[in-house]
Write a protein that holds these residues in place. Sequence first.
Motif, PDB file in Angstrom:
ATOM      1  N   GLN A  80       0.836  -1.206   0.000  1.00 54.62           N
ATOM      2  CA  GLN A  80       0.000   0.000   0.000  1.00 54.62           C
ATOM      3  C   GLN A  80       0.870   1.255   0.000  1.00 54.62           C
ATOM      4  O   GLN A  80       0.587   2.233  -0.700  1.00 54.62           O
ATOM      5  N   ALA A  83       2.542   1.872  -3.451  1.00 56.83           N
ATOM      6  CA  ALA A  83       1.585   2.430  -4.409  1.00 56.83           C
ATOM      7  C   ALA A  83       1.313   3.903  -4.120  1.00 56.83           C
ATOM      8  O   ALA A  83       1.227   4.729  -5.040  1.00 56.83           O
ATOM      9  N   LEU A  84       1.190   4.241  -2.848  1.00 56.69           N
ATOM     10  CA  LEU A  84       0.955   5.635  -2.471  1.00 56.69           C
ATOM     11  C   LEU A  84       2.133   6.514  -2.858  1.00 56.69           C
ATOM     12  O   LEU A  84       1.953   7.622  -3.377  1.00 56.69           O
ATOM     13  N   LYS A  87       2.153   7.387  -6.463  1.00 56.15           N
ATOM     14  CA  LYS A  87       1.156   8.406  -6.793  1.00 56.15           C
ATOM     15  C   LYS A  87       1.629   9.800  -6.363  1.00 56.15           C
ATOM     16  O   LYS A  87       1.547  10.763  -7.135  1.00 56.15           O
ATOM     17  N   SER A 283      -1.818   4.090   4.579  1.00 56.02           N
ATOM     18  CA  SER A 283      -1.554   4.177   3.142  1.00 56.02           C
ATOM     19  C   SER A 283      -2.765   3.735   2.334  1.00 56.02           C
ATOM     20  O   SER A 283      -3.056   4.291   1.269  1.00 56.02           O
ATOM     21  N   ASN A 287      -4.455   6.048  -0.364  1.00 50.72           N
ATOM     22  CA  ASN A 287      -4.623   5.569  -1.741  1.00 50.72           C
ATOM     23  C   ASN A 287      -6.064   5.738  -2.197  1.00 50.72           C
ATOM     24  O   ASN A 287      -6.317   6.132  -3.346  1.00 50.72           O
ATOM     25  N   TYR A 288      -7.004   5.451  -1.313  1.00 51.56           N
ATOM     26  CA  TYR A 288      -8.409   5.627  -1.684  1.00 51.56           C
ATOM     27  C   TYR A 288      -8.701   7.096  -1.984  1.00 51.56           C
ATOM     28  O   TYR A 288      -9.350   7.415  -2.984  1.00 51.56           O
ATOM     29  N   ASN A 291      -6.872   8.198  -5.294  1.00 53.56           N
ATOM     30  CA  ASN A 291      -7.496   7.575  -6.461  1.00 53.56           C
ATOM     31  C   ASN A 291      -8.841   8.207  -6.769  1.00 53.56           C
ATOM     32  O   ASN A 291      -9.195   8.413  -7.944  1.00 53.56           O
TER      33      ASN A 291
END
Length: 394
Positions: A80, A83-84, A87, A283, A287-288, A291
């Motif tokens: 997580q 991925a964060l 971004k 995280s 991420n939510y 996104n």
Amino acid sequence: MMATIDQAKQVIANTYGRFPIVFESGSGVTLKDDSGKTYLDFVAGIAVNALGYGDEGYAEALKEQALKMCHVSNLYWNAQNIALSEKLTKWSGLSKAFYCNSGAEANEAALKFARLYGEDTRYEIITMANSFHGRTMGALTMTGQTKYQKHFSPLIEGVKYVPYNDSEALKEAVGDQTVAIMVEVIQGEGGIVTIAPAFVETIKSLCKTHDLLLIVDEVQTGIARTGHYFGYQAFGLEPDIVSVAKGVAGGFPMGVSLVSERVASKLSPSCHASTFGGSALGSAAANYVLNKIDDENMLAHVNEMGDVLKAKLEELKGKYSIIKELKGMGLIQGILIDDALPTSEIIGKAIEEGLLLVGAGHQVIRFVPPLIVKAEDIEAMGQILDKVLASLTV
């Protein structure tokens, strides 16, 4: 309610001046207290609750991750957080991310990273009068407001203050030991004061000429609040360190220091750390949020709603001479109120009418609703504020 508050006063430290309200739940841009009264929220946890309240996808993302694992040590990696980081570095154009738990901690990291870059010979940081960077000792020292520093001397050494938007003062402050300039593009706690184009150019020139790092505090203005991913992108600045918090994880505690490659190259294991920084659960929350900002084109929405909010505030300014100036951009805006009417009276009366507002600096009322705010919410806010101002200015 009062019994609950009396109980709270027995067990919670007296470090906040709290209103006599106990909130229990929320939906969208509204909150409900323990008596069932609802409030239109234009505070959003002070620019924290980017997606408002009751977002089912957000709750599901947290639940799904919590059932897997909430936290592992930063001795290991978690997907997580990777991925964060991808971004955030893409959004910012910066190289690496360091994680902690708050904006103050992100600014503490920025201070340490700048001193690492200075390699013990350059350690001074120039920051702005009327700025706000947090309450921990390093962040407090970088905060250019003596009211927050009272009783906490001695502060740390190596911080200079110059008046915001004063190019000549900034030029004079740069010396042989200067390593960085620290600035907010909109001073949030300082009264929603926006950086001037000429000051931007001075900062860019000084950083280039003297090999200075530029630290931009985006704790309040980052994560789409201004209608850009980060506020500095609206002003043409190219920072080396960006501190992020508040809205990044939608209410879950998180701070981030994003750094350029020339800063990242100075970092090594053990130079700084944070036990809970970049947790899998935090995280997942971030991420939510990020996104959703991309998937639902929320930058365009924030710009549109920012225009709607500005128009409503302009309408009220035309009606009430007590409003002296409109300030800010996107969904971080403010109104400057004449000294004849304390902003505390407006905020208190607004609460009675079911509207949450918050101050910012001297005689400024700040508007930082959730990013999901709609035009009808802004219209409802305007109607309540109109009623409040009418009752206080007769």
